[in-house]
Design a protein around this motif. Structure first.
Motif, PDB file in Angstrom:
ATOM      1  N   GLY A  43       0.800  -1.036   0.088  1.00  0.00           N
ATOM      2  CA  GLY A  43      -0.040   0.489  -0.404  1.00  0.00           C
ATOM      3  C   GLY A  43       1.466   1.444   0.162  1.00  0.00           C
ATOM      4  N   ASP A  44       0.746   2.505  -0.440  1.00  0.00           N
ATOM      5  CA  ASP A  44       0.828   3.311  -1.327  1.00  0.00           C
ATOM      6  C   ASP A  44       0.528   4.617  -0.136  1.00  0.00           C
ATOM      7  OD1 ASP A  44      -0.893   3.672  -2.166  1.00  0.00           O
ATOM      8  OD2 ASP A  44      -0.115   5.051  -3.939  1.00  0.00           O
ATOM      9  N   PHE A  45      -0.415   4.303   0.751  1.00  0.00           N
ATOM     10  CA  PHE A  45      -0.909   5.698   1.242  1.00  0.00           C
ATOM     11  C   PHE A  45      -1.250   5.154   3.318  1.00  0.00           C
ATOM     12  CE2 PHE A  45      -4.054   2.074   0.554  1.00  0.00           C
ATOM     13  CZ  PHE A  45      -4.988   2.318   1.642  1.00  0.00           C
ATOM     14  N   VAL A  46      -1.166   5.821   4.122  1.00  0.00           N
ATOM     15  CA  VAL A  46      -1.731   6.016   5.520  1.00  0.00           C
ATOM     16  C   VAL A  46      -2.750   6.672   5.175  1.00  0.00           C
ATOM     17  CG1 VAL A  46      -0.516   6.626   7.883  1.00  0.00           C
ATOM     18  CG2 VAL A  46       1.191   6.206   6.306  1.00  0.00           C
ATOM     19  N   VAL A  47      -3.012   6.707   6.362  1.00  0.00           N
ATOM     20  CA  VAL A  47      -4.715   6.816   6.588  1.00  0.00           C
ATOM     21  C   VAL A  47      -4.692   7.423   8.653  1.00  0.00           C
ATOM     22  CG1 VAL A  47      -7.009   6.363   6.758  1.00  0.00           C
ATOM     23  CG2 VAL A  47      -5.641   4.723   4.939  1.00  0.00           C
ATOM     24  N   LEU A  48      -4.992   8.387   8.133  1.00  0.00           N
ATOM     25  CA  LEU A  48      -4.959  10.065   9.063  1.00  0.00           C
ATOM     26  C   LEU A  48      -6.592  10.115   9.149  1.00  0.00           C
ATOM     27  CD1 LEU A  48      -1.715  11.487   8.631  1.00  0.00           C
ATOM     28  CD2 LEU A  48      -2.707   9.396  10.581  1.00  0.00           C
ATOM     29  N   ALA A  49      -6.680  10.348  10.813  1.00  0.00           N
ATOM     30  CA  ALA A  49      -7.760  11.687  10.680  1.00  0.00           C
ATOM     31  C   ALA A  49      -7.283  12.632  11.671  1.00  0.00           C
ATOM     32  CB  ALA A  49      -8.996   9.912  12.194  1.00  0.00           C
ATOM     33  N   ASP A  50      -8.114  13.554  11.341  1.00  0.00           N
ATOM     34  CA  ASP A  50      -7.683  15.003  12.227  1.00  0.00           C
ATOM     35  C   ASP A  50      -8.521  14.899  13.242  1.00  0.00           C
ATOM     36  OD1 ASP A  50     -10.742  14.894  12.016  1.00  0.00           O
ATOM     37  OD2 ASP A  50     -10.631  16.961   9.968  1.00  0.00           O
ATOM     38  N   PRO A  51      -8.692  15.701  13.529  1.00  0.00           N
ATOM     39  CA  PRO A  51      -9.435  16.185  15.260  1.00  0.00           C
ATOM     40  C   PRO A  51     -10.850  15.822  15.183  1.00  0.00           C
ATOM     41  CG  PRO A  51      -7.828  17.972  14.565  1.00  0.00           C
ATOM     42  CD  PRO A  51      -7.922  17.456  12.904  1.00  0.00           C
ATOM     43  N   ASP A  52     -11.220  16.507  14.354  1.00  0.00           N
ATOM     44  CA  ASP A  52     -12.972  15.963  14.311  1.00  0.00           C
ATOM     45  C   ASP A  52     -13.186  13.980  14.159  1.00  0.00           C
ATOM     46  OD1 ASP A  52     -13.370  17.846  15.246  1.00  0.00           O
ATOM     47  OD2 ASP A  52     -13.947  18.777  13.732  1.00  0.00           O
ATOM     48  N   ALA A  53     -12.217  13.254  13.747  1.00  0.00           N
ATOM     49  CA  ALA A  53     -12.173  11.879  13.278  1.00  0.00           C
ATOM     50  C   ALA A  53     -12.678  11.831  11.581  1.00  0.00           C
ATOM     51  CB  ALA A  53     -13.034  10.866  13.604  1.00  0.00           C
ATOM     52  N   ASN A  54     -12.266  13.265  11.136  1.00  0.00           N
ATOM     53  CA  ASN A  54     -12.450  12.779   9.783  1.00  0.00           C
ATOM     54  C   ASN A  54     -11.195  12.040   8.797  1.00  0.00           C
ATOM     55  OD1 ASN A  54     -15.132  14.293   9.363  1.00  0.00           O
ATOM     56  ND2 ASN A  54     -14.161  16.372   9.652  1.00  0.00           N
ATOM     57  N   LEU A  55     -11.164  11.095   8.202  1.00  0.00           N
ATOM     58  CA  LEU A  55     -10.267  10.624   7.580  1.00  0.00           C
ATOM     59  C   LEU A  55      -9.825  11.113   6.308  1.00  0.00           C
ATOM     60  CD1 LEU A  55     -11.957   6.558   7.622  1.00  0.00           C
ATOM     61  CD2 LEU A  55     -10.253   7.783   9.304  1.00  0.00           C
ATOM     62  N   PHE A  56      -8.260  10.774   6.049  1.00  0.00           N
ATOM     63  CA  PHE A  56      -7.768  11.156   5.133  1.00  0.00           C
ATOM     64  C   PHE A  56      -6.233  10.750   4.394  1.00  0.00           C
ATOM     65  CE2 PHE A  56      -5.744  13.784   8.439  1.00  0.00           C
ATOM     66  CZ  PHE A  56      -4.288  13.884   8.245  1.00  0.00           C
ATOM     67  N   CYS A  57      -6.423  10.372   3.913  1.00  0.00           N
ATOM     68  CA  CYS A  57      -5.124   9.943   3.122  1.00  0.00           C
ATOM     69  C   CYS A  57      -3.499  10.647   2.490  1.00  0.00           C
ATOM     70  CB  CYS A  57      -5.048   9.060   2.442  1.00  0.00           C
ATOM     71  SG  CYS A  57      -5.847   7.635   2.916  1.00  0.00           S
ATOM     72  N   VAL A  58      -2.497  10.577   3.507  1.00  0.00           N
ATOM     73  CA  VAL A  58      -1.526  10.504   2.170  1.00  0.00           C
ATOM     74  C   VAL A  58      -0.529   9.510   1.879  1.00  0.00           C
ATOM     75  CG1 VAL A  58       0.801  11.691   2.786  1.00  0.00           C
ATOM     76  CG2 VAL A  58      -1.228  11.866   4.398  1.00  0.00           C
ATOM     77  N   ILE A  59      -0.151  10.052   0.504  1.00  0.00           N
ATOM     78  CA  ILE A  59       0.246   8.636  -0.944  1.00  0.00           C
ATOM     79  C   ILE A  59       1.955   9.156  -0.405  1.00  0.00           C
ATOM     80  CG2 ILE A  59      -0.832   8.285  -2.508  1.00  0.00           C
ATOM     81  CD1 ILE A  59      -3.356   9.101  -2.117  1.00  0.00           C
ATOM     82  N   ASN A  60       1.932   8.018  -1.434  1.00  0.00           N
ATOM     83  CA  ASN A  60       3.358   8.508  -1.403  1.00  0.00           C
ATOM     84  C   ASN A  60       3.446   8.343  -3.306  1.00  0.00           C
ATOM     85  OD1 ASN A  60       6.086   8.300  -2.720  1.00  0.00           O
ATOM     86  ND2 ASN A  60       6.189   5.998  -1.156  1.00  0.00           N
ATOM     87  N   ALA A  61       3.570   8.997  -3.696  1.00  0.00           N
ATOM     88  CA  ALA A  61       3.554   9.590  -5.182  1.00  0.00           C
ATOM     89  C   ALA A  61       4.346   8.325  -5.749  1.00  0.00           C
ATOM     90  CB  ALA A  61       2.653  10.695  -5.623  1.00  0.00           C
ATOM     91  N   ASN A  62       5.641   7.748  -5.742  1.00  0.00           N
ATOM     92  CA  ASN A  62       6.493   7.783  -5.972  1.00  0.00           C
ATOM     93  C   ASN A  62       5.571   5.756  -5.567  1.00  0.00           C
ATOM     94  OD1 ASN A  62       8.869   7.083  -7.879  1.00  0.00           O
ATOM     95  ND2 ASN A  62      10.246   7.497  -6.043  1.00  0.00           N
ATOM     96  N   ALA A  63       5.918   5.636  -5.037  1.00  0.00           N
ATOM     97  CA  ALA A  63       5.709   3.866  -4.905  1.00  0.00           C
ATOM     98  C   ALA A  63       5.041   2.779  -6.134  1.00  0.00           C
ATOM     99  CB  ALA A  63       4.253   4.288  -3.478  1.00  0.00           C
TER     100      ALA A  63
END
Length: 132
Positions: free
Chosen positions: A112-132
């Motif tokens: 997987g090329d992404f990491v799933v995080l949540a903001d302070p209100d528990a909304n999910l977002f991803c940080v993706i490695n564009a080079n993977a």
């Protein structure tokens, strides 16, 4: 949760340039999030270097031509932040965690090329490695 709370109304103290990520700003994502609280506004302002707009549902960039961020309680679209490589991805995840994001337990696919995080209100977002 990890960063000082700011007054989210227009005209209040803003995020300084050192708090935003040049790599993530370069991505200029056209996005929507489903939160509309002061903690989400503060988090995304610091994460992207955006400022609250006169309409509290929006954050606006400091640069002309970049998209604004709509903080909408009913839209379940999530944010994908793109990093140039694995090193930058790790650095961005750590920076966002320091701003108040949290790690999310996720069933990642092999390679997987992404990491799933949540903001302070528990909304999910991803940080993706564009080079993977």
């Amino acid at each position: 949760m990890g960063f000082p709370q700011a007054d989210c109304r227009p005209g209040q103290p803003r995020v300084n340039a050192e708090q935003r990520s040049p790599a993530l700003m370069a991505a200029r994502p056209a996005i929507a999030s489903r939160a509309r609280s002061c903690s989400a506004t503060t988090f995304w302002s610091q994460a992207l270097g955006y400022q609250p707009a006169a309409n509290p549902d929006f954050l606006v960039p400091n640069e002309a031509g970049a998209p604004r961020l709509h903080l909408d309680e009913t839209d379940r679209t999530h944010l994908d932040l793109w990093a140039d490589d694995e090193h930058e991805q790790v650095a961005e995840v750590e920076r966002l965690l320091a701003l108040g994001a949290s790690r999310v337990e996720w069933n990642y696919p092999e390679g997987g090329d992404f990491v799933v995080l949540a903001d302070p209100d528990a909304n999910l977002f991803c940080v993706i490695n564009a080079n993977a």
